[in-house]
Design a protein around this motif. Structure first.
Motif, PDB file in Angstrom:
ATOM      1  N   ASN A   1       0.790  -1.238   0.000  1.00 46.71           N
ATOM      2  CA  ASN A   1       0.000   0.000   0.000  1.00 46.71           C
ATOM      3  C   ASN A   1       0.817   1.280   0.000  1.00 46.71           C
ATOM      4  OD1 ASN A   1       1.007  -0.374   2.543  1.00 46.71           O
ATOM      5  ND2 ASN A   1      -0.837   0.301   3.587  1.00 46.71           N
ATOM      6  N   ALA A   2       2.114   1.195  -0.086  1.00 45.14           N
ATOM      7  CA  ALA A   2       2.953   2.399  -0.099  1.00 45.14           C
ATOM      8  C   ALA A   2       3.944   2.302  -1.256  1.00 45.14           C
ATOM      9  CB  ALA A   2       3.690   2.536   1.219  1.00 45.14           C
ATOM     10  N   GLU A   3       4.145   3.408  -1.938  1.00 47.55           N
ATOM     11  CA  GLU A   3       5.072   3.436  -3.075  1.00 47.55           C
ATOM     12  C   GLU A   3       6.357   4.164  -2.704  1.00 47.55           C
ATOM     13  OE1 GLU A   3       2.228   3.565  -6.997  1.00 47.55           O
ATOM     14  OE2 GLU A   3       2.759   5.460  -6.069  1.00 47.55           O
ATOM     15  N   LEU A   4       7.461   3.620  -3.196  1.00 42.14           N
ATOM     16  CA  LEU A   4       8.724   4.357  -3.147  1.00 42.14           C
ATOM     17  C   LEU A   4       8.831   5.231  -4.385  1.00 42.14           C
ATOM     18  CD1 LEU A   4      11.150   1.585  -1.861  1.00 42.14           C
ATOM     19  CD2 LEU A   4      10.233   3.531  -0.598  1.00 42.14           C
ATOM     20  N   PHE A   5       8.386   4.681  -5.535  1.00 43.42           N
ATOM     21  CA  PHE A   5       8.305   5.443  -6.783  1.00 43.42           C
ATOM     22  C   PHE A   5       7.372   4.716  -7.740  1.00 43.42           C
ATOM     23  CE2 PHE A   5      12.155   2.829  -6.858  1.00 43.42           C
ATOM     24  CZ  PHE A   5      11.963   2.061  -7.988  1.00 43.42           C
ATOM     25  N   ASP A   6       6.857   5.455  -8.705  1.00 43.34           N
ATOM     26  CA  ASP A   6       5.959   4.915  -9.728  1.00 43.34           C
ATOM     27  C   ASP A   6       6.024   5.878 -10.908  1.00 43.34           C
ATOM     28  OD1 ASP A   6       3.978   3.764 -11.266  1.00 43.34           O
ATOM     29  OD2 ASP A   6       2.408   3.928  -9.747  1.00 43.34           O
ATOM     30  N   THR A   7       6.914   5.617 -11.853  1.00 43.47           N
ATOM     31  CA  THR A   7       7.230   6.578 -12.911  1.00 43.47           C
ATOM     32  C   THR A   7       6.085   6.860 -13.873  1.00 43.47           C
ATOM     33  OG1 THR A   7       8.134   4.860 -14.373  1.00 43.47           O
ATOM     34  CG2 THR A   7       9.674   5.960 -12.843  1.00 43.47           C
ATOM     35  N   ASN A   8       5.111   5.966 -13.946  1.00 47.21           N
ATOM     36  CA  ASN A   8       4.035   6.143 -14.926  1.00 47.21           C
ATOM     37  C   ASN A   8       2.644   6.025 -14.291  1.00 47.21           C
ATOM     38  OD1 ASN A   8       3.915   6.776 -17.705  1.00 47.21           O
ATOM     39  ND2 ASN A   8       3.130   4.736 -18.171  1.00 47.21           N
ATOM     40  N   SER A   9       2.588   6.042 -12.960  1.00 46.38           N
ATOM     41  CA  SER A   9       1.316   5.888 -12.223  1.00 46.38           C
ATOM     42  C   SER A   9       0.567   4.621 -12.634  1.00 46.38           C
ATOM     43  CB  SER A   9       0.433   7.125 -12.412  1.00 46.38           C
ATOM     44  OG  SER A   9       1.079   8.270 -11.919  1.00 46.38           O
ATOM     45  N   ASP A  10       1.296   3.526 -12.801  1.00 43.26           N
ATOM     46  CA  ASP A  10       0.702   2.253 -13.219  1.00 43.26           C
ATOM     47  C   ASP A  10       0.430   1.306 -12.055  1.00 43.26           C
ATOM     48  OD1 ASP A  10       0.733   3.095 -15.831  1.00 43.26           O
ATOM     49  OD2 ASP A  10       2.488   1.921 -16.415  1.00 43.26           O
ATOM     50  N   TYR A  11       0.894   1.657 -10.858  1.00 43.00           N
ATOM     51  CA  TYR A  11       0.615   0.824  -9.689  1.00 43.00           C
ATOM     52  C   TYR A  11      -0.468   1.501  -8.852  1.00 43.00           C
ATOM     53  CZ  TYR A  11       0.915  -2.039  -5.582  1.00 43.00           C
ATOM     54  OH  TYR A  11       0.585  -2.889  -4.564  1.00 43.00           O
ATOM     55  N   ASN A  12      -1.442   0.703  -8.402  1.00 46.06           N
ATOM     56  CA  ASN A  12      -2.557   1.228  -7.624  1.00 46.06           C
ATOM     57  C   ASN A  12      -2.419   0.768  -6.176  1.00 46.06           C
ATOM     58  OD1 ASN A  12      -5.171   1.456  -6.352  1.00 46.06           O
ATOM     59  ND2 ASN A  12      -6.058   1.723  -8.380  1.00 46.06           N
ATOM     60  N   THR A  13      -2.224   1.719  -5.258  1.00 45.83           N
ATOM     61  CA  THR A  13      -2.037   1.382  -3.838  1.00 45.83           C
ATOM     62  C   THR A  13      -3.351   1.039  -3.144  1.00 45.83           C
ATOM     63  OG1 THR A  13      -2.153   3.717  -3.227  1.00 45.83           O
ATOM     64  CG2 THR A  13       0.051   2.780  -3.578  1.00 45.83           C
ATOM     65  N   GLY A  14      -4.471   1.155  -3.823  1.00 45.06           N
ATOM     66  CA  GLY A  14      -5.767   0.768  -3.262  1.00 45.06           C
ATOM     67  C   GLY A  14      -6.169  -0.650  -3.634  1.00 45.06           C
ATOM     68  N   THR A  15      -5.835  -1.071  -4.870  1.00 48.04           N
ATOM     69  CA  THR A  15      -6.157  -2.432  -5.328  1.00 48.04           C
ATOM     70  C   THR A  15      -4.939  -3.345  -5.270  1.00 48.04           C
ATOM     71  OG1 THR A  15      -5.653  -1.914  -7.640  1.00 48.04           O
ATOM     72  CG2 THR A  15      -7.947  -1.585  -6.899  1.00 48.04           C
ATOM     73  N   TYR A  16      -3.744  -2.761  -5.079  1.00 52.45           N
ATOM     74  CA  TYR A  16      -2.466  -3.493  -5.005  1.00 52.45           C
ATOM     75  C   TYR A  16      -2.156  -4.184  -6.330  1.00 52.45           C
ATOM     76  CZ  TYR A  16      -4.437  -2.877  -0.390  1.00 52.45           C
ATOM     77  OH  TYR A  16      -5.082  -2.359   0.704  1.00 52.45           O
ATOM     78  N   ARG A  17      -2.508  -3.507  -7.419  1.00 54.32           N
ATOM     79  CA  ARG A  17      -2.295  -4.043  -8.768  1.00 54.32           C
ATOM     80  C   ARG A  17      -1.329  -3.166  -9.560  1.00 54.32           C
ATOM     81  NH1 ARG A  17      -8.286  -5.459 -11.244  1.00 54.32           N
ATOM     82  NH2 ARG A  17      -8.674  -7.254  -9.890  1.00 54.32           N
ATOM     83  N   PHE A  18      -0.524  -3.860 -10.374  1.00 49.42           N
ATOM     84  CA  PHE A  18       0.321  -3.194 -11.355  1.00 49.42           C
ATOM     85  C   PHE A  18      -0.319  -3.434 -12.716  1.00 49.42           C
ATOM     86  CE2 PHE A  18       4.176  -3.701 -14.217  1.00 49.42           C
ATOM     87  CZ  PHE A  18       4.352  -2.346 -14.399  1.00 49.42           C
ATOM     88  N   THR A  19      -0.754  -2.357 -13.375  1.00 47.07           N
ATOM     89  CA  THR A  19      -1.383  -2.432 -14.692  1.00 47.07           C
ATOM     90  C   THR A  19      -0.558  -1.578 -15.650  1.00 47.07           C
ATOM     91  OG1 THR A  19      -3.536  -2.597 -13.600  1.00 47.07           O
ATOM     92  CG2 THR A  19      -3.563  -2.181 -15.964  1.00 47.07           C
ATOM     93  N   PRO A  20       0.474  -2.150 -16.271  1.00 47.50           N
ATOM     94  CA  PRO A  20       1.345  -1.348 -17.130  1.00 47.50           C
ATOM     95  C   PRO A  20       0.616  -0.802 -18.350  1.00 47.50           C
ATOM     96  CG  PRO A  20       1.984  -3.674 -17.173  1.00 47.50           C
ATOM     97  CD  PRO A  20       0.881  -3.546 -16.198  1.00 47.50           C
ATOM     98  N   THR A  21       0.925   0.430 -18.694  1.00 45.94           N
ATOM     99  CA  THR A  21       0.267   1.104 -19.818  1.00 45.94           C
ATOM    100  C   THR A  21       1.115   1.101 -21.090  1.00 45.94           C
ATOM    101  OG1 THR A  21       1.099   3.207 -18.975  1.00 45.94           O
ATOM    102  CG2 THR A  21      -1.146   2.583 -18.346  1.00 45.94           C
ATOM    103  N   VAL A  22       2.218   0.386 -21.070  1.00 45.00           N
ATOM    104  CA  VAL A  22       3.064   0.215 -22.249  1.00 45.00           C
ATOM    105  C   VAL A  22       3.182  -1.284 -22.495  1.00 45.00           C
ATOM    106  CG1 VAL A  22       5.370   0.544 -23.221  1.00 45.00           C
ATOM    107  CG2 VAL A  22       4.359   2.338 -21.787  1.00 45.00           C
ATOM    108  N   ALA A  23       2.850  -1.719 -23.709  1.00 43.30           N
ATOM    109  CA  ALA A  23       2.953  -3.146 -24.043  1.00 43.30           C
ATOM    110  C   ALA A  23       4.412  -3.568 -24.060  1.00 43.30           C
ATOM    111  CB  ALA A  23       2.314  -3.421 -25.394  1.00 43.30           C
ATOM    112  N   GLY A  24       4.682  -4.733 -23.474  1.00 44.91           N
ATOM    113  CA  GLY A  24       6.050  -5.232 -23.489  1.00 44.91           C
ATOM    114  C   GLY A  24       6.286  -6.304 -22.454  1.00 44.91           C
TER     115      GLY A  24
END
Length: 190
Positions: free
Chosen positions: A76-99
């Motif tokens: 629930n806490a971020e050290l960094f998130d360069t593209n705002s792709d991690y959600n501290t409420g759902t605990y999900r990483f949803t990347p917005t760049v395919a790869g």
């Protein structure tokens, strides 16, 4: 032959052109990369830095983990998130760049006497596991790491971390960025 862009140390920027359709990027006469219709090829020993999504999240406090139940870890806490792709409420990483993403996580449980598992989930299904089995006569703190390279489509794919143990009683996943964390970065765009 190739057209050249050279950042020369004596005369500044030097350009040469031809009709090959290939462009060489140089620094002080040394080729860094070649660009053509299929993409960019880095010269041997040269690295193209990734600018894709990168994040690091962790537990801000201890989390109770019941026995024999797959439980999502609440990073629930971020050290960094360069593209705002991690959600501290759902605990999900949803990347917005395919790869392809290098995903790392660890969870340290307070005391585990039997088997402990950490699982990377993709879109709600188990994708990869890390396991820690202990000697029943020892009572120690155990960490379960996982490291996995996974593809994400850049729109709807998401990743979560779950843990499981068979101790028989509720255990604690230790909070702080040193003991329980979830991280990912774009290793290569699709």
């Amino acid at each position: 032959m190739a057209a050249n862009i050279n950042a020369d140390t004596s005369g500044g920027l030097k350009l040469t052109s031809d009709t090959s359709g290939v462009l060489e990027l140089k620094s002080a006469g040394t080729t860094i990369a070649t660009v053509n219709s299929t993409g960019i090829a880095m010269a041997s020993g040269k690295v193209l830095a990734s600018t894709g999504p990168t994040f690091s999240a962790h537990l801000s406090a201890n989390q109770s983990i019941p026995s024999a139940t797959f439980t999502k870890i609440a990073f629930n806490a971020e050290l960094f998130d360069t593209n705002s792709d991690y959600n501290t409420g759902t605990y999900r990483f949803t990347p917005t760049v395919a790869g392809y993403y290098q995903i790392n996580a660890i969870s340290i449980l307070s005391t585990v006497l039997n088997t402990a598992i950490i699982t990377l989930y993709k879109n709600g299904a188990a994708l990869a596991r890390g396991t820690q089995q202990t000697n029943n006569s020892l009572q120690t703190t155990r960490g379960m790491p996982i490291s996995y390279l996974a593809y994400a489509n850049g729109s709807s794919d998401y990743f979560e971390i779950y843990t499981y143990h068979t101790t028989g009683s509720t255990q604690v996943a230790l909070g702080t960025s040193r003991f329980s964390y979830f991280q990912a970065h774009l290793a290569r765009a699709a």
